[in-house]
Design a protein around this motif. Structure first.
Motif, PDB file in Angstrom:
ATOM      1  N   ILE A 197     -10.244 -37.214  45.237  1.00  0.00           N
ATOM      2  CA  ILE A 197     -10.440 -37.061  43.788  1.00  0.00           C
ATOM      3  C   ILE A 197     -11.761 -36.397  43.416  1.00  0.00           C
ATOM      4  O   ILE A 197     -11.926 -35.983  42.281  1.00  0.00           O
ATOM      5  N   GLY A 198     -12.683 -36.257  44.348  1.00  0.00           N
ATOM      6  CA  GLY A 198     -13.938 -35.573  44.060  1.00  0.00           C
ATOM      7  C   GLY A 198     -13.875 -34.068  44.242  1.00  0.00           C
ATOM      8  O   GLY A 198     -14.842 -33.369  43.965  1.00  0.00           O
ATOM      9  N   LEU A 199     -12.746 -33.568  44.682  1.00  0.00           N
ATOM     10  CA  LEU A 199     -12.614 -32.130  44.914  1.00  0.00           C
ATOM     11  C   LEU A 199     -12.508 -31.377  43.585  1.00  0.00           C
ATOM     12  O   LEU A 199     -12.007 -31.906  42.601  1.00  0.00           O
ATOM     13  N   ARG A 200     -12.948 -30.131  43.599  1.00  0.00           N
ATOM     14  CA  ARG A 200     -12.864 -29.293  42.390  1.00  0.00           C
ATOM     15  C   ARG A 200     -11.465 -28.704  42.280  1.00  0.00           C
ATOM     16  O   ARG A 200     -11.116 -27.790  43.035  1.00  0.00           O
ATOM     17  N   THR A 201     -10.710 -29.230  41.372  1.00  0.00           N
ATOM     18  CA  THR A 201      -9.340 -28.776  41.205  1.00  0.00           C
ATOM     19  C   THR A 201      -9.144 -28.159  39.831  1.00  0.00           C
ATOM     20  O   THR A 201      -9.901 -28.407  38.907  1.00  0.00           O
ATOM     21  N   VAL A 202      -8.088 -27.374  39.740  1.00  0.00           N
ATOM     22  CA  VAL A 202      -7.684 -26.781  38.458  1.00  0.00           C
ATOM     23  C   VAL A 202      -6.186 -26.996  38.329  1.00  0.00           C
ATOM     24  O   VAL A 202      -5.429 -26.540  39.207  1.00  0.00           O
ATOM     25  N   PRO A 203      -5.740 -27.712  37.293  1.00  0.00           N
ATOM     26  CA  PRO A 203      -6.462 -28.388  36.220  1.00  0.00           C
ATOM     27  C   PRO A 203      -7.329 -29.546  36.739  1.00  0.00           C
ATOM     28  O   PRO A 203      -7.173 -29.983  37.876  1.00  0.00           O
ATOM     29  N   ALA A 204      -8.216 -30.028  35.866  1.00  0.00           N
ATOM     30  CA  ALA A 204      -9.152 -31.090  36.232  1.00  0.00           C
ATOM     31  C   ALA A 204      -8.406 -32.350  36.649  1.00  0.00           C
ATOM     32  O   ALA A 204      -7.407 -32.741  36.033  1.00  0.00           O
ATOM     33  N   ILE A 205      -8.933 -33.000  37.670  1.00  0.00           N
ATOM     34  CA  ILE A 205      -8.208 -34.138  38.250  1.00  0.00           C
ATOM     35  C   ILE A 205      -8.202 -35.356  37.330  1.00  0.00           C
ATOM     36  O   ILE A 205      -7.296 -36.193  37.419  1.00  0.00           O
ATOM     37  N   ALA A 206      -9.175 -35.490  36.445  1.00  0.00           N
ATOM     38  CA  ALA A 206      -9.201 -36.659  35.547  1.00  0.00           C
ATOM     39  C   ALA A 206      -7.920 -36.730  34.716  1.00  0.00           C
ATOM     40  O   ALA A 206      -7.348 -37.818  34.553  1.00  0.00           O
ATOM     41  N   ASP A 207      -7.461 -35.604  34.207  1.00  0.00           N
ATOM     42  CA  ASP A 207      -6.218 -35.595  33.429  1.00  0.00           C
ATOM     43  C   ASP A 207      -5.010 -35.930  34.302  1.00  0.00           C
ATOM     44  O   ASP A 207      -4.060 -36.575  33.859  1.00  0.00           O
ATOM     45  N   ILE A 208      -5.043 -35.485  35.536  1.00  0.00           N
ATOM     46  CA  ILE A 208      -3.934 -35.752  36.465  1.00  0.00           C
ATOM     47  C   ILE A 208      -3.851 -37.248  36.766  1.00  0.00           C
ATOM     48  O   ILE A 208      -2.765 -37.826  36.802  1.00  0.00           O
ATOM     49  N   ILE A 209      -5.004 -37.860  36.964  1.00  0.00           N
ATOM     50  CA  ILE A 209      -5.044 -39.305  37.235  1.00  0.00           C
ATOM     51  C   ILE A 209      -4.471 -40.073  36.042  1.00  0.00           C
ATOM     52  O   ILE A 209      -3.668 -40.993  36.211  1.00  0.00           O
ATOM     53  N   ASP A 210      -4.880 -39.689  34.838  1.00  0.00           N
ATOM     54  CA  ASP A 210      -4.362 -40.366  33.642  1.00  0.00           C
ATOM     55  C   ASP A 210      -2.840 -40.258  33.552  1.00  0.00           C
ATOM     56  O   ASP A 210      -2.151 -41.246  33.301  1.00  0.00           O
ATOM     57  N   ARG A 211      -2.315 -39.068  33.755  1.00  0.00           N
ATOM     58  CA  ARG A 211      -0.857 -38.868  33.630  1.00  0.00           C
ATOM     59  C   ARG A 211      -0.095 -39.566  34.764  1.00  0.00           C
ATOM     60  O   ARG A 211       0.973 -40.147  34.526  1.00  0.00           O
ATOM     61  N   ALA A 212      -0.648 -39.526  35.958  1.00  0.00           N
ATOM     62  CA  ALA A 212       0.000 -40.239  37.072  1.00  0.00           C
ATOM     63  C   ALA A 212       0.023 -41.738  36.785  1.00  0.00           C
ATOM     64  O   ALA A 212       1.026 -42.418  37.062  1.00  0.00           O
ATOM     65  N   GLY A 213      -1.047 -42.249  36.208  1.00  0.00           N
ATOM     66  CA  GLY A 213      -1.084 -43.667  35.841  1.00  0.00           C
ATOM     67  C   GLY A 213      -0.050 -44.010  34.781  1.00  0.00           C
ATOM     68  O   GLY A 213       0.609 -45.053  34.859  1.00  0.00           O
ATOM     69  N   LEU A 214       0.117 -43.135  33.797  1.00  0.00           N
ATOM     70  CA  LEU A 214       1.141 -43.363  32.766  1.00  0.00           C
ATOM     71  C   LEU A 214       2.540 -43.368  33.373  1.00  0.00           C
ATOM     72  O   LEU A 214       3.380 -44.208  33.023  1.00  0.00           O
ATOM     73  N   LEU A 215       2.788 -42.424  34.261  1.00  0.00           N
ATOM     74  CA  LEU A 215       4.094 -42.382  34.931  1.00  0.00           C
ATOM     75  C   LEU A 215       4.318 -43.658  35.745  1.00  0.00           C
ATOM     76  O   LEU A 215       5.396 -44.266  35.674  1.00  0.00           O
ATOM     77  N   ALA A 216       3.313 -44.069  36.512  1.00  0.00           N
ATOM     78  CA  ALA A 216       3.461 -45.278  37.340  1.00  0.00           C
ATOM     79  C   ALA A 216       3.739 -46.498  36.462  1.00  0.00           C
ATOM     80  O   ALA A 216       4.627 -47.301  36.774  1.00  0.00           O
ATOM     81  N   ASP A 217       3.013 -46.640  35.379  1.00  0.00           N
ATOM     82  CA  ASP A 217       3.248 -47.774  34.472  1.00  0.00           C
ATOM     83  C   ASP A 217       4.672 -47.748  33.925  1.00  0.00           C
ATOM     84  O   ASP A 217       5.341 -48.782  33.864  1.00  0.00           O
TER      85      ASP A 217
END
Length: 187
Positions: free
Chosen positions: A22-42
């Motif tokens: 999660i510390g890698l420089r990704t595009v799109p930004a990983i913070a948004d990906i984490i949020d959406r993955a969390g919403l999907l998991a919930d």
């Protein structure tokens, strides 16, 4: 083709959202990906649908032109991030290749639960996510890619997978579109 349906027995597979990645420089930004993955998991857990959390701990042994990292990883590198709210009912898989099916028993575990479709999200779009999608497709699962819940170190690889590969493996949609199509709670 737009997203049309989600089967009653669908599993969510989240690829490599772990401390060492999660510390890698990704595009799109990983913070948004984490949020959406969390919403999907919930959303999957609320409906009694399987959630698969995948981490990576190594790579396939074959020779490659591009050098791969060598040496040991820092302590905790493979730990799944707390934001995924790992649940005791989650399936946890550690892979040693790009895809989550090749070096694991994931196919058997999903089929034992009657899963017919998988939704895939995570890191990296052009490697772990795409390899898992290809393997799921080849194993006979219907495949859906949550395109706003994945990212890559290489923006061109991310765009290529979404535009050219994923529509040939399954259907694509946003996290919100997928959640809106999820069946009500499975008994």
């Amino acid at each position: 083709m737009a997203l049309t349906t989600v089967d009653p027995h669908t599993a969510l597979i989240i690829i490599d959202l772990q401390k060492g990645v999660i510390g890698l420089r990704t595009v799109p930004a990983i913070a948004d990906i984490i949020d959406r993955a969390g919403l999907l998991a919930d959303a999957f857990r609320e409906r009694g649908l399987p959630v698969v959390l995948v981490n990576v701990d190594g790579g396939a042994p074959g020779r490659t032109e591009q050098p791969r990292p060598t040496g040991s990883r820092p302590y905790g590198w493979t730990d799944l991030i707390p934001a995924l709210n790992q649940n005791p009912s989650d399936i946890v898989v550690t892979k040693r290749s790009w895809g989550a099916f090749a070096t694991t028993d994931l196919d058997a575990r999903l089929k034992a639960r009657g899963v017919t479709q998988v939704v895939i999200a995570g890191v990296a779009t052009g490697t772990g996510v795409e390899a898992t999608a290809r393997q799921a497709y080849e194993q006979g699962f219907n495949v859906t890619l949550a395109i706003d819940a994945m990212t890559d170190l290489r923006p061109e690889a991310h765009a290529y997978s979404i535009t050219n590969v994923f529509p040939r493996l399954g259907e694509t949609g946003t996290s919100e579109e997928i959640i809106n199509l999820l069946p009500k709670r499975i008994a």
